[in-house]
Design a protein around this motif. Structure first.
Motif, PDB file in Angstrom:
ATOM      1  N   UNK A   2       0.869  -1.171   0.000  1.00  0.00           N
ATOM      2  CA  UNK A   2       0.000   0.000   0.000  1.00  0.00           C
ATOM      3  C   UNK A   2       0.908   1.223   0.000  1.00  0.00           C
ATOM      4  N   UNK A   3       0.838   2.032  -1.066  1.00  0.00           N
ATOM      5  CA  UNK A   3       1.673   3.228  -1.144  1.00  0.00           C
ATOM      6  C   UNK A   3       0.796   4.449  -0.947  1.00  0.00           C
ATOM      7  N   UNK A   4       1.228   5.356  -0.102  1.00  0.00           N
ATOM      8  CA  UNK A   4       0.453   6.558   0.182  1.00  0.00           C
ATOM      9  C   UNK A   4       1.402   7.702   0.504  1.00  0.00           C
ATOM     10  N   UNK A   5       0.781   8.856   0.762  1.00  0.00           N
ATOM     11  CA  UNK A   5       1.598   9.960   1.254  1.00  0.00           C
ATOM     12  C   UNK A   5       1.765   9.771   2.767  1.00  0.00           C
ATOM     13  N   UNK A  27       3.979   1.660   2.391  1.00  0.00           N
ATOM     14  CA  UNK A  27       5.039   2.437   1.766  1.00  0.00           C
ATOM     15  C   UNK A  27       4.589   3.890   1.703  1.00  0.00           C
ATOM     16  N   UNK A  28       5.403   4.788   2.209  1.00  0.00           N
ATOM     17  CA  UNK A  28       5.073   6.215   2.183  1.00  0.00           C
ATOM     18  C   UNK A  28       6.121   6.970   1.386  1.00  0.00           C
ATOM     19  N   UNK A  29       5.644   7.918   0.592  1.00  0.00           N
ATOM     20  CA  UNK A  29       6.554   8.780  -0.140  1.00  0.00           C
ATOM     21  C   UNK A  29       7.221   9.765   0.807  1.00  0.00           C
ATOM     22  N   UNK A  30       8.309  10.351   0.342  1.00  0.00           N
ATOM     23  CA  UNK A  30       9.006  11.340   1.168  1.00  0.00           C
ATOM     24  C   UNK A  30       8.183  12.607   1.294  1.00  0.00           C
ATOM     25  N   UNK A  31       8.249  13.236   2.419  1.00  0.00           N
ATOM     26  CA  UNK A  31       7.537  14.483   2.655  1.00  0.00           C
ATOM     27  C   UNK A  31       8.050  15.556   1.700  1.00  0.00           C
ATOM     28  N   UNK A  32       7.125  16.243   1.049  1.00  0.00           N
ATOM     29  CA  UNK A  32       7.484  17.328   0.147  1.00  0.00           C
ATOM     30  C   UNK A  32       7.943  16.897  -1.233  1.00  0.00           C
ATOM     31  N   UNK A  33       7.884  15.606  -1.528  1.00  0.00           N
ATOM     32  CA  UNK A  33       8.308  15.120  -2.845  1.00  0.00           C
ATOM     33  C   UNK A  33       7.113  14.574  -3.609  1.00  0.00           C
ATOM     34  N   UNK A  34       6.766  15.233  -4.693  1.00  0.00           N
ATOM     35  CA  UNK A  34       5.640  14.764  -5.498  1.00  0.00           C
ATOM     36  C   UNK A  34       6.024  13.553  -6.349  1.00  0.00           C
ATOM     37  N   UNK A  35       7.312  13.306  -6.533  1.00  0.00           N
ATOM     38  CA  UNK A  35       7.752  12.235  -7.423  1.00  0.00           C
ATOM     39  C   UNK A  35       7.548  10.848  -6.835  1.00  0.00           C
TER      40      UNK A  35
END
Length: 82
Positions: A2-5, A27-35
């Protein structure tokens, strides 16, 4: 997976415990990174466009539709064009 912000609803103990109960990984994306989230957003947009957002009769039906779409269409037809 599960990927999220990194929103609080996705990093809460209750949500993370449920993910583990289902045998999934969070799985979480890095803070402040839209990529980091772009691939996941693109995938869900494609799923919604191709198989719709209607409620399925049960989880097995929904899983089968997503699998059929991703395996039969994305992996076998769509990727051959690239």
């Amino acid at each position: 997976m599960i990927h999220s912000d990194c929103g609080s609803e996705y990093t809460s103990t209750q949500f993370c415990d449920r993910i583990r109960e289902l045998g999934l990984r969070n799985s979480c994306g890095r803070t402040g990174s839209c990529f980091g989230n772009a691939a996941a957003e693109s995938f869900w947009a494609l799923i919604k466009e191709e198989i719709g957002t209607r409620i399925r009769s049960d989880r097995a039906t929904a899983r089968a539709e997503v699998f059929t779409f991703s395996e039969a269409f994305c992996n076998r037809r769509r990727l051959r064009k690239h």
